[in-house]
Scaffold this motif. Structure first.
Motif, PDB file in Angstrom:
ATOM      1  N   GLN A 154      49.787  36.934  42.257  1.00 37.02           N
ATOM      2  CA  GLN A 154      48.499  36.505  42.801  1.00 37.02           C
ATOM      3  C   GLN A 154      47.379  36.749  41.800  1.00 37.02           C
ATOM      4  O   GLN A 154      46.440  35.941  41.679  1.00 37.02           O
ATOM      5  N   VAL A 155      47.479  37.862  41.049  1.00 39.77           N
ATOM      6  CA  VAL A 155      46.466  38.160  40.024  1.00 39.77           C
ATOM      7  C   VAL A 155      46.517  37.109  38.920  1.00 39.77           C
ATOM      8  O   VAL A 155      45.475  36.684  38.406  1.00 39.77           O
ATOM      9  N   VAL A 156      47.698  36.659  38.549  1.00 45.28           N
ATOM     10  CA  VAL A 156      47.826  35.608  37.546  1.00 45.28           C
ATOM     11  C   VAL A 156      47.103  34.342  38.019  1.00 45.28           C
ATOM     12  O   VAL A 156      46.348  33.714  37.263  1.00 45.28           O
ATOM     13  N   GLN A 157      47.310  33.980  39.277  1.00 45.39           N
ATOM     14  CA  GLN A 157      46.630  32.800  39.827  1.00 45.39           C
ATOM     15  C   GLN A 157      45.115  32.987  39.819  1.00 45.39           C
ATOM     16  O   GLN A 157      44.359  32.058  39.521  1.00 45.39           O
ATOM     17  N   GLU A 158      44.694  34.198  40.133  1.00 48.98           N
ATOM     18  CA  GLU A 158      43.265  34.506  40.141  1.00 48.98           C
ATOM     19  C   GLU A 158      42.678  34.374  38.738  1.00 48.98           C
ATOM     20  O   GLU A 158      41.594  33.802  38.543  1.00 48.98           O
ATOM     21  N   LEU A 159      43.394  34.876  37.741  1.00 52.25           N
ATOM     22  CA  LEU A 159      42.944  34.770  36.352  1.00 52.25           C
ATOM     23  C   LEU A 159      42.839  33.311  35.920  1.00 52.25           C
ATOM     24  O   LEU A 159      41.886  32.906  35.245  1.00 52.25           O
ATOM     25  N   GLN A 160      43.815  32.515  36.326  1.00 47.48           N
ATOM     26  CA  GLN A 160      43.824  31.096  35.934  1.00 47.48           C
ATOM     27  C   GLN A 160      42.711  30.311  36.615  1.00 47.48           C
ATOM     28  O   GLN A 160      42.117  29.419  36.012  1.00 47.48           O
ATOM     29  N   SER A 161      42.397  30.651  37.851  1.00 51.60           N
ATOM     30  CA  SER A 161      41.366  29.904  38.577  1.00 51.60           C
ATOM     31  C   SER A 161      39.962  30.355  38.208  1.00 51.60           C
ATOM     32  O   SER A 161      39.036  29.544  38.116  1.00 51.60           O
ATOM     33  N   GLU A 162      39.769  31.667  37.978  1.00 52.60           N
ATOM     34  CA  GLU A 162      38.429  32.187  37.685  1.00 52.60           C
ATOM     35  C   GLU A 162      38.092  32.179  36.200  1.00 52.60           C
ATOM     36  O   GLU A 162      36.954  31.923  35.816  1.00 52.60           O
ATOM     37  N   PHE A 163      39.071  32.477  35.352  1.00 52.00           N
ATOM     38  CA  PHE A 163      38.793  32.635  33.923  1.00 52.00           C
ATOM     39  C   PHE A 163      39.219  31.417  33.109  1.00 52.00           C
ATOM     40  O   PHE A 163      38.409  30.771  32.470  1.00 52.00           O
ATOM     41  N   SER A 164      40.512  31.113  33.123  1.00 49.76           N
ATOM     42  CA  SER A 164      40.997  29.972  32.330  1.00 49.76           C
ATOM     43  C   SER A 164      42.412  29.606  32.752  1.00 49.76           C
ATOM     44  O   SER A 164      43.253  30.499  32.945  1.00 49.76           O
ATOM     45  N   PRO A 165      42.706  28.299  32.873  1.00 47.82           N
ATOM     46  CA  PRO A 165      44.086  27.874  33.128  1.00 47.82           C
ATOM     47  C   PRO A 165      45.033  28.286  32.008  1.00 47.82           C
ATOM     48  O   PRO A 165      46.252  28.291  32.188  1.00 47.82           O
ATOM     49  N   ALA A 166      44.457  28.635  30.847  1.00 50.41           N
ATOM     50  CA  ALA A 166      45.269  29.032  29.693  1.00 50.41           C
ATOM     51  C   ALA A 166      45.659  30.508  29.722  1.00 50.41           C
ATOM     52  O   ALA A 166      46.213  31.023  28.744  1.00 50.41           O
ATOM     53  N   CYS A 167      45.369  31.206  30.820  1.00 49.54           N
ATOM     54  CA  CYS A 167      45.906  32.553  31.022  1.00 49.54           C
ATOM     55  C   CYS A 167      47.364  32.376  31.457  1.00 49.54           C
ATOM     56  O   CYS A 167      47.636  31.981  32.600  1.00 49.54           O
ATOM     57  N   LEU A 168      48.297  32.636  30.551  1.00 50.04           N
ATOM     58  CA  LEU A 168      49.708  32.293  30.770  1.00 50.04           C
ATOM     59  C   LEU A 168      50.595  33.525  30.691  1.00 50.04           C
ATOM     60  O   LEU A 168      50.452  34.355  29.777  1.00 50.04           O
ATOM     61  N   SER A 169      51.518  33.637  31.638  1.00 54.84           N
ATOM     62  CA  SER A 169      52.477  34.738  31.633  1.00 54.84           C
ATOM     63  C   SER A 169      53.429  34.586  30.460  1.00 54.84           C
ATOM     64  O   SER A 169      54.040  33.529  30.277  1.00 54.84           O
ATOM     65  N   PHE A 170      53.560  35.654  29.661  1.00 58.74           N
ATOM     66  CA  PHE A 170      54.457  35.665  28.505  1.00 58.74           C
ATOM     67  C   PHE A 170      55.625  36.608  28.765  1.00 58.74           C
ATOM     68  O   PHE A 170      55.466  37.641  29.420  1.00 58.74           O
ATOM     69  N   SER A 171      56.771  36.259  28.248  1.00 52.88           N
ATOM     70  CA  SER A 171      57.942  37.131  28.253  1.00 52.88           C
ATOM     71  C   SER A 171      58.784  36.734  27.061  1.00 52.88           C
ATOM     72  O   SER A 171      58.572  35.679  26.440  1.00 52.88           O
ATOM     73  N   GLU A 172      59.717  37.575  26.698  1.00 50.43           N
ATOM     74  CA  GLU A 172      60.590  37.255  25.559  1.00 50.43           C
ATOM     75  C   GLU A 172      62.009  37.009  26.037  1.00 50.43           C
ATOM     76  O   GLU A 172      62.591  37.880  26.694  1.00 50.43           O
ATOM     77  N   PRO A 173      62.614  35.850  25.763  1.00 54.12           N
ATOM     78  CA  PRO A 173      61.972  34.720  25.069  1.00 54.12           C
ATOM     79  C   PRO A 173      61.072  33.938  26.017  1.00 54.12           C
ATOM     80  O   PRO A 173      61.174  34.090  27.241  1.00 54.12           O
ATOM     81  N   LEU A 174      60.201  33.105  25.453  1.00 50.70           N
ATOM     82  CA  LEU A 174      59.310  32.300  26.274  1.00 50.70           C
ATOM     83  C   LEU A 174      60.108  31.283  27.073  1.00 50.70           C
ATOM     84  O   LEU A 174      61.044  30.656  26.566  1.00 50.70           O
ATOM     85  N   THR A 175      59.729  31.126  28.320  1.00 49.18           N
ATOM     86  CA  THR A 175      60.422  30.153  29.168  1.00 49.18           C
ATOM     87  C   THR A 175      59.978  28.733  28.838  1.00 49.18           C
ATOM     88  O   THR A 175      58.930  28.528  28.207  1.00 49.18           O
ATOM     89  N   ALA A 176      60.758  27.775  29.299  1.00 54.25           N
ATOM     90  CA  ALA A 176      60.426  26.367  29.063  1.00 54.25           C
ATOM     91  C   ALA A 176      59.099  26.008  29.715  1.00 54.25           C
ATOM     92  O   ALA A 176      58.290  25.253  29.145  1.00 54.25           O
ATOM     93  N   ASP A 177      58.862  26.563  30.927  1.00 51.84           N
ATOM     94  CA  ASP A 177      57.594  26.290  31.614  1.00 51.84           C
ATOM     95  C   ASP A 177      56.411  26.825  30.816  1.00 51.84           C
ATOM     96  O   ASP A 177      55.357  26.176  30.719  1.00 51.84           O
ATOM     97  N   THR A 178      56.550  28.030  30.228  1.00 57.39           N
ATOM     98  CA  THR A 178      55.474  28.623  29.434  1.00 57.39           C
ATOM     99  C   THR A 178      55.216  27.800  28.182  1.00 57.39           C
ATOM    100  O   THR A 178      54.060  27.528  27.826  1.00 57.39           O
ATOM    101  N   ILE A 179      56.287  27.373  27.518  1.00 62.84           N
ATOM    102  CA  ILE A 179      56.133  26.567  26.293  1.00 62.84           C
ATOM    103  C   ILE A 179      55.427  25.252  26.616  1.00 62.84           C
ATOM    104  O   ILE A 179      54.541  24.804  25.874  1.00 62.84           O
TER     105      ILE A 179
END
Length: 642
Positions: A139-164
């Motif tokens: 929910q915090v990720v959604q909040e960051l994307q809506s209030e700050f920037s849609p480019a706030c993206l969850s990262f993990s290693e390796p990057l998922t196809a959705d993230t790329i």
């Protein structure tokens, strides 16, 4: 080895210092994990910080991870000390914004995001406290994307196809290349982050070291060491005093190198170069591009000051809105003033002033926590016990129309005339100065004296005598005398020109009083919404009612209200909600004063009686100077504006 300077920033209690401690612990800088609540955190060494359990001052630490060297600057989290955080941001390569998984975006988180944007600091986000009951990281990720920037993206290693795919969508060229090749290089992702087109999000629990190693690996992989010039450049970002009272100038070297015993600024040499790691330091003989150190010796440096070929940087986004008079309680005023001047050296926004007329010391602050901290610092460090009055709001003045102001100064054997165009500036722009006067009209030396006079003086309005803001002042005309003009003549004429123009605007109703406003976020139960809205309306505020998606029994009200009306409202909220309501306040800037007539009447300010800021001019006839009232000056001016 890659070298990065990063700052950790966050709303208070988000776990900023805890994350810093975890990063240092995993890198081996400290052998045990320090805790804020235990008073043993590596980056809160100050006694007052240990007592209050919050970061009050920015601190430096260093840590190595394999081939990655990180210089970490921990900053205060409480909004009252946001001025210190602002000082640090311009010298960072990257920022790490910590957000609580239970609380999400808070008032000062929004302030920090605005500052990071202003200073264009590439930013990583760490969602902390994911182990706490009620944590909602998704929910915090959604909040960051809506209030700050849609480019706030969850990262993990390796990057998922959705993230790329989401990364590709942040840049047209990258998207085009991705559609053609189906790949995005690591270097491209690094550059997108560095250009603030992507804001990587990691999450974990710093206190339990959960996913800290993942964050370190990601931060090490996706950051880029800056390419710095070979000539010496630097910036001052902090002034402090060590436990022996030695004054320290903290700098980031932005190019070249600097050695001990060299001149840091004209006529002020560096005696000692200290590289701090927590409370301890190492003395070095040289610092190179990219490094941070504290320097002893200089006495006139200030935060934001440029060194070498770097220009000074005004740090004016965070401004105090409250003014307090000191109750000396029998303390020697001279001793108290000296102590406060030293605190002002570290925190210039305090703007400590001695009123000869009232025999009082006044200072400006952000809020109650800073006020309490100043009291404790004076007691612990200087043995001075004081208190403060109830405090006053810091008003400002601006203009709503343009005018040409004229100042003339011609006592016997002196001569200067200055014509200035005063125009309304953008809200929040402060004062700006320009020069459009031809050297055929006024020679270069005299023009420089006018511009220096404009920059050096604190210009005050004519409604209450409050500081002038959001005005552009342009030199357009003037006259000097080869025989009689000296520098001080243009200083006098310049000040009178500004004031004369303001008096013209006041007469036509085009001066405006401004007051600070809060942006607020109020959470109350559904049953208390009516009471809250009525209070906000009574306080001349604006509001918007929002649903609290995390709790159907509560409502969130957002809006703005004057600081004068809402500054003590938190205690009212606690009372009628029985401690369950929550009020977040963030200074949103200055707006038109909601009760201007009342404030102006109470101030009882007479601009023509303010001799240090007179709007009148001095002309000369028959070998003697004589005063001319401001409204008569245009008709008597020696030069004519086209």
């Amino acid at each position: 080895m890659k070298n990065i300077v990063a700052g950790v920033v966050a709303h208070v209690d988000a776990g900023k210092t805890t994350l810093s401690e975890a990063l240092l612990y995993r890198g081996g800088t400290q052998r045990q994990l320090g805790r804020v609540d235990n008073g043993d955190s590596f980056l809160d060494p100050n006694t007052l910080e240990k007592q209050r359990g919050i970061t009050i001052f920015s601190h430096q630490a260093s840590v190595n991870y394999d081939d990655f060297h990180l210089t970490l600057l921990d900053t205060p989290g409480h909004v009252d000390f946001a001025g210190q955080t602002e000082q640090v941001l311009p010298v960072l390569d990257y920022a790490i914004l910590v957000v609580s998984a239970t609380d999400g975006i808070q008032g000062s988180t929004r302030t920090l995001w605005r500052l990071l944007e202003k200073y264009q600091v590439p930013t990583f986000i760490f969602i902390n406290k994911t182990d706490v009951i009620g944590a909602e990281p998704a929910q915090v990720v959604q909040e960051l994307q809506s209030e700050f920037s849609p480019a706030c993206l969850s990262f993990s290693e390796p990057l998922t196809a959705d993230t790329i795919e989401a990364i590709a969508m942040t840049d047209d060229k990258v998207l085009s290349d991705y559609l053609e090749s189906g790949e995005i290089s690591d270097n491209t992702i690094q550059q997108l982050i560095n250009q603030r087109k992507i804001f990587p999000i990691y999450s974990g629990a710093a206190l339990k070291l959960t996913r800290i190693d993942d964050f370190i690996a990601g931060f090490s992989k996706w950051t880029v060491e800056p390419s710095l010039p070979t000539e010496f450049q630097g910036r001052v970002f902090k002034i402090s005093h060590d436990d022996k009272g030695e004054r320290l100038t903290w700098i980031r070297v932005l190019g070249g190198s600097f050695k001990a015993k060299e001149e840091l600024i004209p006529n002020e040499k560096a005696n000692q170069l200290r590289v701090y790691n927590g409370a301890k330091f190492t003395v070095v003989q040289k610092i190179s591009a990219g490094e941070v150190c504290a320097i002893t010796g200089p006495t006139t440096t200030f935060p934001g000051q440029g060194l070498g070929t770097t220009d000074d940087l005004p740090l004016n986004e965070i401004q105090p809105v409250l003014s307090y008079a000191v109750n000396l309680n029998g303390t020697d005023p001279h001793k108290c003033l000296l102590a406060l001047r030293e605190l002002e050296d570290e925190e210039p926004h305090l703007n400590v002033q001695w009123s000869e007329h009232l025999q009082e010391i006044h200072l400006q602050i952000m809020g109650e926590v800073q006020l309490e901290t100043i009291q404790q610092l004076l007691d612990q460090c200087y043995g001075i016990s004081i208190s403060f009055d109830e405090g006053n709001i810091l008003y400002k003045e601006t203009i709503t129309s343009k005018i040409i102001g004229i100042g003339h100064f011609e006592p016997l054997r002196h001569y200067a005339e200055v014509h200035l165009l005063l125009e309304p500036g953008k809200p929040g722009s402060g004062l700006s100065f320009a020069n459009e006067c031809s050297v055929d009209v006024l020679n270069h030396n005299w023009q420089e004296q006018v511009m220096t006079s404009l920059r050096d003086k604190e210009h005050r309005g004519v409604l209450t005598g409050a500081p002038l803001t959001d005005v552009k002042i342009t030199l357009i005309n003037g006259r000097g005398s080869i025989v009689h003009s000296v520098g001080g003549d243009f200083r006098e004429a310049t000040s009178r020109a500004v004031r004369q123009g303001l008096m013209e605007l006041k007469q036509s109703g085009n001066c405006e009083l401004l007051e600070p406003w809060y942006q607020f976020r109020l959470t109350v139960s559904q049953e208390q919404v009516g009471r809250a809205i009525n209070d906000i309306q009574q306080m001349a505020g604006t509001f918007k009612l929002n649903d609290d998606h995390s709790n159907s029994s509560t409502a969130v009200i957002t809006g703005t209200a004057p600081v004068t009306e809402m500054r003590k409202y938190a205690s009212v909220v606690r009372a009628y909600t029985h401690g369950q309501g929550q009020l977040e306040l963030t200074v949103s800037g200055y707006q038109k004063c909601h009760n201007a007539d009342e404030v102006i009447t109470k101030a009882n300010y007479n601009p023509t009686a303010d001799l240090d800021n007179t709007p009148d001019s001095v002309f000369c006839a028959h070998g003697a100077g004589y005063p001319v009232k401001w409204d008569q000056v245009p008709s008597m001016a020696h030069v004519t504006d086209k």
